[in-house]
Design an enzyme around this catalytic site. Sequence first.
Site, PDB file in Angstrom:
ATOM      1  N   GLN A 108      29.862  44.948  36.878  1.00 16.60           N
ATOM      2  CA  GLN A 108      30.689  43.874  36.316  1.00 16.60           C
ATOM      3  C   GLN A 108      30.447  42.542  37.011  1.00 16.60           C
ATOM      4  O   GLN A 108      29.798  42.469  38.048  1.00 16.60           O
ATOM      5  CB  GLN A 108      32.165  44.250  36.460  1.00 16.60           C
ATOM      6  CG  GLN A 108      32.586  44.555  37.890  1.00 16.60           C
ATOM      7  CD  GLN A 108      34.029  45.034  37.994  1.00 16.60           C
ATOM      8  OE1 GLN A 108      34.858  44.335  38.540  1.00 16.60           O
ATOM      9  NE2 GLN A 108      34.321  46.203  37.460  1.00 16.60           N
ATOM     10  N   HIS A 110      32.672  38.418  37.332  1.00 17.77           N
ATOM     11  CA  HIS A 110      33.918  37.707  37.043  1.00 17.77           C
ATOM     12  C   HIS A 110      33.631  36.224  36.784  1.00 17.77           C
ATOM     13  O   HIS A 110      32.700  35.671  37.365  1.00 17.77           O
ATOM     14  CB  HIS A 110      34.894  37.875  38.206  1.00 17.77           C
ATOM     15  CG  HIS A 110      35.131  39.305  38.556  1.00 17.77           C
ATOM     16  ND1 HIS A 110      35.754  40.176  37.699  1.00 17.77           N
ATOM     17  CD2 HIS A 110      34.775  40.037  39.630  1.00 17.77           C
ATOM     18  CE1 HIS A 110      35.793  41.373  38.249  1.00 17.77           C
ATOM     19  NE2 HIS A 110      35.209  41.330  39.419  1.00 17.77           N
ATOM     20  N   GLU A 145      36.853  38.064  44.505  1.00 12.04           N
ATOM     21  CA  GLU A 145      37.393  39.225  45.224  1.00 12.04           C
ATOM     22  C   GLU A 145      36.595  39.477  46.484  1.00 12.04           C
ATOM     23  O   GLU A 145      35.424  39.119  46.575  1.00 12.04           O
ATOM     24  CB  GLU A 145      37.391  40.460  44.321  1.00 12.04           C
ATOM     25  CG  GLU A 145      36.021  40.914  43.880  1.00 12.04           C
ATOM     26  CD  GLU A 145      36.057  42.034  42.827  1.00 12.04           C
ATOM     27  OE1 GLU A 145      37.017  42.116  42.050  1.00 12.04           O
ATOM     28  OE2 GLU A 145      35.089  42.817  42.803  1.00 12.04           O
ATOM     29  N   HIS A 274      28.146  43.110  40.288  1.00  7.65           N
ATOM     30  CA  HIS A 274      28.394  44.069  41.370  1.00  7.65           C
ATOM     31  C   HIS A 274      28.898  45.391  40.814  1.00  7.65           C
ATOM     32  O   HIS A 274      29.525  45.436  39.762  1.00  7.65           O
ATOM     33  CB  HIS A 274      29.401  43.513  42.382  1.00  7.65           C
ATOM     34  CG  HIS A 274      30.707  43.081  41.777  1.00  7.65           C
ATOM     35  ND1 HIS A 274      30.843  41.894  41.091  1.00  7.65           N
ATOM     36  CD2 HIS A 274      31.920  43.668  41.725  1.00  7.65           C
ATOM     37  CE1 HIS A 274      32.076  41.772  40.659  1.00  7.65           C
ATOM     38  NE2 HIS A 274      32.770  42.846  41.021  1.00  7.65           N
ATOM     39  N   ARG A 293      32.069  43.255  31.800  1.00  5.09           N
ATOM     40  CA  ARG A 293      31.291  44.438  32.181  1.00  5.09           C
ATOM     41  C   ARG A 293      29.843  44.273  31.768  1.00  5.09           C
ATOM     42  O   ARG A 293      29.537  43.694  30.732  1.00  5.09           O
ATOM     43  CB  ARG A 293      31.911  45.680  31.567  1.00  5.09           C
ATOM     44  CG  ARG A 293      33.259  45.979  32.175  1.00  5.09           C
ATOM     45  CD  ARG A 293      33.898  47.258  31.713  1.00  5.09           C
ATOM     46  NE  ARG A 293      35.176  47.390  32.402  1.00  5.09           N
ATOM     47  CZ  ARG A 293      36.287  46.750  32.044  1.00  5.09           C
ATOM     48  NH1 ARG A 293      36.275  45.953  30.993  1.00  5.09           N
ATOM     49  NH2 ARG A 293      37.394  46.889  32.745  1.00  5.09           N
TER      50      ARG A 293
END
Length: 420
Positions: A108, A110, A145, A274, A293
Site C-alpha cells: 500500500q 498513503h 505513519e 510498503h 492498495r
Amino acid sequence: MEVLRGSVRTYAWGSRTHLAELLGEEVPSPHPQAELWLGAHRDEPSQLLAGDTPGDAPGNGGDATRSLADVLRDDPQGALGPSRRQRWSDRLPYLLKVLAAEEPLSLQAHPSAEQAAAGYAREEAAGVPRTAAERNYPDPLPKPELLCALTEFHALAGFRDPAETVALLRALDVRALDHHTELLAAQPDADGLRALFTTWITLPQRAVDDLVPALLDGCVAHAREHGPFTTEARTLLDLGERYPGDAGVLAALLLNRFVLAPGQCLYQPAGSPHAYLAGAGVELMANSDNVLRCGLTPKHVDVPELLRVLDFAPGPPTLLPGEGRGPVTRFTPSEYFSLARCAFAGEEADLPDDGVDLGVEGPRIVVTVEGSVRLRTSRGQCREVPRGTAAWLPACDGPVTVAPVDGPALAFVAADGLGV
Ligand SMILES: [Zn+2]
C-alpha cells in the site's frame, strides 16, 4: 491521567501469541490478534476506566468506562488544550497501535495532505459512501505513519535502486521477464520504475498468470543455489503462494526488502509503497484511513489513483534517527505525531527521583510493553503503568515525568508533533 483500555483487531494476518502475551491473556489466542488500537478513532475509540485511585495497579479498578471519543467531545479544552483545539479541530490527531504480524499485510501507499484533501472532496461530491469498497479517501487527512520495532521486523518499503533491481532480475534469470529487465536497465531511474510498475500493475490477468509462476520458478532455483538475493527470492515465494495471480507479487520485486532491529524506527512518507511482512512493533499514524492498495490483497485496487499517489523516486527506506539522550528517544517526523521510546535498564544512576521529563505536552497516550513505569503529572498525580496497560494524559495534566518501577522497563509515549 486515567487508565486507557484499547481494543484488539483480529485480522487474519495477526499473531496468536504476541498481543495475548502482552495483555496477559490465554496463549495462543483463539483468533489471530493483529493490532491493539489506542486512540479515539471513530471505528474503535479506546475506553477510559474509572474507579482506579492514583497509584493503584491500573486495570484493577471499577468497570465504569467512558469512550475517549466522548471525553474529547465533552471537554476538548481539557483534553487538547486551548492552542491545539483549533489546529486539530477538536480531534485527536494520531492513532497509536501495537502491531503483531504473523503474515504479510497488503502492499500500500498513503496520499499527501493535498492529495487527501482533494480526493476526499472529490469522493464526497460524487456521493461515494464513506464505507464503500471503492472509496479511497474516507478522511480529508494524509496518513503518514511510523513503526518502531519491538522484535526483528521484516518489511518491504520504498523503491530499490534500479541498478540493484536489474541485478536481482538478472540473478533470478526468468526468460519471460528479460524484456522488462532490459527496459529498466536502459532507464534506471524514477521514470523507468514508473514505466515498469505501470506495465506490471496493468497487465491482463492472463499475462500475470503466466509471469508470476515463471518468476517463482526462478526464485526457487535461486534460493536452492543460495544466490545473493535468496532473502528476496524467499519473500517472493511466500507472497506468490499467498496471493497467486496477484500483480503485487511482481510489484514487490521493485521494493527494498529489509529487517528492522528492535528499537529501529521506520517512517512512511506520502507516496512510499510498503508492505509489512512479519514482526511486532509500535505503530503511530495520523488519524486517517486513506490507503491506496497496490496489491497483495483481495481488496479493491484503484490503479489510476495509485499511480497518481506513488512516489517512484528510488532510495533506501526512511529510518528515523531519533533525538534525545539517556533513556528517552524521540521520533518526530510529522506535525501529526511524535513517538518517545522510553527504555530503562533499571539501573540508571543519574535518574532524578521523579524520573525523566517527557518534554511533550498536549494530549498524550502511554503504553508499556515491558516492566512497569511510573508517571507523575505536574499536578502531583502519580500512577503506575505496568506491561500491557496504557494511560491517557490530557493536555490539562501539563508536564509529566516517567520513571521505571523496580527494574528494566520499556514504554512508548505518543503525542502530536507540535512540541511543548
Ligand atoms: Zn501503511
